[in-house]
Design a protein around this motif. Structure first.
Motif, PDB file in Angstrom:
ATOM      1  N   LYS A  25      22.809  23.129 -75.175  1.00  0.00           N
ATOM      2  CA  LYS A  25      21.534  22.626 -75.650  1.00  0.00           C
ATOM      3  C   LYS A  25      20.372  23.060 -74.816  1.00  0.00           C
ATOM      4  CE  LYS A  25      24.201  18.426 -76.719  1.00  0.00           C
ATOM      5  NZ  LYS A  25      25.058  17.499 -76.016  1.00  0.00           N
ATOM      6  N   ILE A  26      19.244  22.816 -75.700  1.00  0.00           N
ATOM      7  CA  ILE A  26      17.890  23.246 -74.682  1.00  0.00           C
ATOM      8  C   ILE A  26      17.296  21.841 -74.612  1.00  0.00           C
ATOM      9  CG2 ILE A  26      16.761  23.548 -76.867  1.00  0.00           C
ATOM     10  CD1 ILE A  26      14.942  25.180 -75.171  1.00  0.00           C
ATOM     11  N   PHE A  27      16.753  21.454 -73.290  1.00  0.00           N
ATOM     12  CA  PHE A  27      16.312  20.335 -72.976  1.00  0.00           C
ATOM     13  C   PHE A  27      14.861  20.424 -72.660  1.00  0.00           C
ATOM     14  CE2 PHE A  27      20.728  19.420 -72.356  1.00  0.00           C
ATOM     15  CZ  PHE A  27      20.864  17.962 -72.489  1.00  0.00           C
ATOM     16  N   ILE A  28      13.932  19.339 -72.883  1.00  0.00           N
ATOM     17  CA  ILE A  28      12.708  19.605 -72.433  1.00  0.00           C
ATOM     18  C   ILE A  28      12.234  18.225 -71.621  1.00  0.00           C
ATOM     19  CG2 ILE A  28      11.691  21.204 -73.888  1.00  0.00           C
ATOM     20  CD1 ILE A  28      10.337  18.827 -75.510  1.00  0.00           C
ATOM     21  N   ARG A  29      11.139  18.238 -70.774  1.00  0.00           N
ATOM     22  CA  ARG A  29      10.684  16.832 -70.154  1.00  0.00           C
ATOM     23  C   ARG A  29       9.136  17.061 -70.600  1.00  0.00           C
ATOM     24  NH1 ARG A  29      12.298  16.732 -64.713  1.00  0.00           N
ATOM     25  NH2 ARG A  29      14.090  15.686 -65.389  1.00  0.00           N
ATOM     26  N   THR A  30       8.532  16.128 -70.862  1.00  0.00           N
ATOM     27  CA  THR A  30       7.058  15.999 -71.183  1.00  0.00           C
ATOM     28  C   THR A  30       6.418  15.473 -69.997  1.00  0.00           C
ATOM     29  OG1 THR A  30       7.075  13.779 -72.316  1.00  0.00           O
ATOM     30  CG2 THR A  30       7.665  15.747 -73.569  1.00  0.00           C
ATOM     31  N   ASP A  31       5.099  15.552 -70.163  1.00  0.00           N
ATOM     32  CA  ASP A  31       4.175  15.157 -69.057  1.00  0.00           C
ATOM     33  C   ASP A  31       4.396  13.341 -68.918  1.00  0.00           C
ATOM     34  OD1 ASP A  31       2.748  14.652 -71.677  1.00  0.00           O
ATOM     35  OD2 ASP A  31       1.107  15.215 -70.554  1.00  0.00           O
ATOM     36  N   THR A  32       4.768  12.765 -69.864  1.00  0.00           N
ATOM     37  CA  THR A  32       4.750  11.530 -70.012  1.00  0.00           C
ATOM     38  C   THR A  32       6.258  10.945 -69.393  1.00  0.00           C
ATOM     39  OG1 THR A  32       5.755  11.268 -72.428  1.00  0.00           O
ATOM     40  CG2 THR A  32       3.302  11.010 -71.790  1.00  0.00           C
ATOM     41  N   GLY A  33       7.288  12.018 -69.227  1.00  0.00           N
ATOM     42  CA  GLY A  33       8.334  11.621 -68.561  1.00  0.00           C
ATOM     43  C   GLY A  33       9.610  11.660 -69.525  1.00  0.00           C
ATOM     44  N   VAL A  34       9.282  12.039 -70.765  1.00  0.00           N
ATOM     45  CA  VAL A  34      10.119  11.786 -71.998  1.00  0.00           C
ATOM     46  C   VAL A  34      10.960  12.947 -71.874  1.00  0.00           C
ATOM     47  CG1 VAL A  34      10.651  11.574 -74.566  1.00  0.00           C
ATOM     48  CG2 VAL A  34       8.746  10.180 -73.550  1.00  0.00           C
ATOM     49  N   GLU A  35      12.349  12.907 -71.855  1.00  0.00           N
ATOM     50  CA  GLU A  35      13.346  14.085 -72.074  1.00  0.00           C
ATOM     51  C   GLU A  35      13.746  14.293 -73.520  1.00  0.00           C
ATOM     52  OE1 GLU A  35      16.189  14.065 -68.931  1.00  0.00           O
ATOM     53  OE2 GLU A  35      14.815  14.387 -67.457  1.00  0.00           O
ATOM     54  N   MET A  36      13.860  15.328 -74.047  1.00  0.00           N
ATOM     55  CA  MET A  36      14.503  15.587 -75.473  1.00  0.00           C
ATOM     56  C   MET A  36      15.313  16.862 -75.474  1.00  0.00           C
ATOM     57  SD  MET A  36      10.939  14.666 -77.743  1.00  0.00           S
ATOM     58  CE  MET A  36       9.911  14.785 -76.656  1.00  0.00           C
ATOM     59  N   TRP A  37      16.151  16.568 -76.308  1.00  0.00           N
ATOM     60  CA  TRP A  37      17.046  18.206 -76.526  1.00  0.00           C
ATOM     61  C   TRP A  37      17.280  18.530 -77.919  1.00  0.00           C
ATOM     62  CZ3 TRP A  37      22.001  17.722 -79.082  1.00  0.00           C
ATOM     63  CH2 TRP A  37      22.148  16.525 -79.278  1.00  0.00           C
ATOM     64  N   GLN A  38      17.726  19.579 -78.117  1.00  0.00           N
ATOM     65  CA  GLN A  38      18.327  20.071 -79.442  1.00  0.00           C
ATOM     66  C   GLN A  38      19.348  21.084 -78.984  1.00  0.00           C
ATOM     67  OE1 GLN A  38      16.977  20.380 -82.950  1.00  0.00           O
ATOM     68  NE2 GLN A  38      15.947  18.477 -82.530  1.00  0.00           N
ATOM     69  N   SER A  39      20.101  21.106 -79.929  1.00  0.00           N
ATOM     70  CA  SER A  39      21.495  22.176 -79.822  1.00  0.00           C
ATOM     71  C   SER A  39      20.795  23.445 -80.405  1.00  0.00           C
ATOM     72  CB  SER A  39      22.425  21.800 -81.107  1.00  0.00           C
ATOM     73  OG  SER A  39      23.172  22.794 -80.982  1.00  0.00           O
ATOM     74  N   LEU A  40      21.599  24.504 -79.352  1.00  0.00           N
ATOM     75  CA  LEU A  40      21.261  25.840 -79.576  1.00  0.00           C
ATOM     76  C   LEU A  40      21.698  26.375 -80.882  1.00  0.00           C
ATOM     77  CD1 LEU A  40      21.722  27.262 -75.923  1.00  0.00           C
ATOM     78  CD2 LEU A  40      19.524  26.916 -77.168  1.00  0.00           C
ATOM     79  N   LEU A  41      22.446  25.671 -81.421  1.00  0.00           N
ATOM     80  CA  LEU A  41      22.976  26.119 -82.977  1.00  0.00           C
ATOM     81  C   LEU A  41      21.585  26.286 -83.731  1.00  0.00           C
ATOM     82  CD1 LEU A  41      26.288  23.861 -83.364  1.00  0.00           C
ATOM     83  CD2 LEU A  41      26.059  26.440 -82.849  1.00  0.00           C
ATOM     84  N   TRP A  42      20.709  25.375 -83.558  1.00  0.00           N
ATOM     85  CA  TRP A  42      19.288  25.801 -84.217  1.00  0.00           C
ATOM     86  C   TRP A  42      18.817  27.102 -83.969  1.00  0.00           C
ATOM     87  CZ3 TRP A  42      19.259  23.007 -88.497  1.00  0.00           C
ATOM     88  CH2 TRP A  42      19.505  21.682 -88.507  1.00  0.00           C
TER      89      TRP A  42
END
Length: 138
Positions: free
Chosen positions: A12-29
């Motif tokens: 998976k690829i994860f990101i964090r935003t400047d508001t502290g929110v963490e999100m992810w997407q599958s690398l299958l995309w």
């Protein structure tokens, strides 16, 4: 919202935003990122607006918006098969059955749907891999 951190874990690829929110997407995309080395994965740039990622070497782009989509992982039988067997090198598998790697990646990501003949070819090859593994003895 702006992307401030990027990392990879468990396909998976994860990101964090400047508001502290963490999100992810599958690398299958993102088959190019899935096949990339750790060094290539860390060679990203965040655009000047903070809402997009770019990997020049592998020619991949991901927008912040894509992390908000409901479908985090592609749901298709081919993708599920390769997700269940991450030890199978998709590029080598595609080469083995004479399907271009980019086309195989599109099937896995769900961007393209294989014809019935292609689907049967992929399924038969996966079954053959299973038979080979069953006959291995240590």
């Amino acid at each position: 919202m702006k992307i401030t951190k990027v990392w990879f874990e468990d396909e998976k690829i994860f990101i964090r935003t400047d508001t502290g929110v963490e999100m992810w997407q599958s690398l299958l995309w993102y088959p190019r990122l899935q096949a990339a080395t750790d060094e290539q994965r860390t060679a990203y740039k965040i655009d000047k607006f903070g809402d997009a990622l770019r990997w020049d070497e592998i020619d991949e782009d991901i927008s912040l918006e894509s992390f908000t989509y409901e479908e985090r992982e592609p749901v298709n039988p081919i993708a599920q098969a390769f997700k269940a067997m991450p030890f199978i090198n998709v590029s080598q598998f595609a080469r083995m059955i004479n399907i271009p790697q980019s086309l195989m990646a599109s099937y896995i990501a769900g961007r393209k749907k294989p014809s019935e003949m292609q689907r049967a070819k992929i399924e038969a090859a996966l079954h053959e891999c299973g038979k080979i593994m069953q006959t291995a003895s240590l």
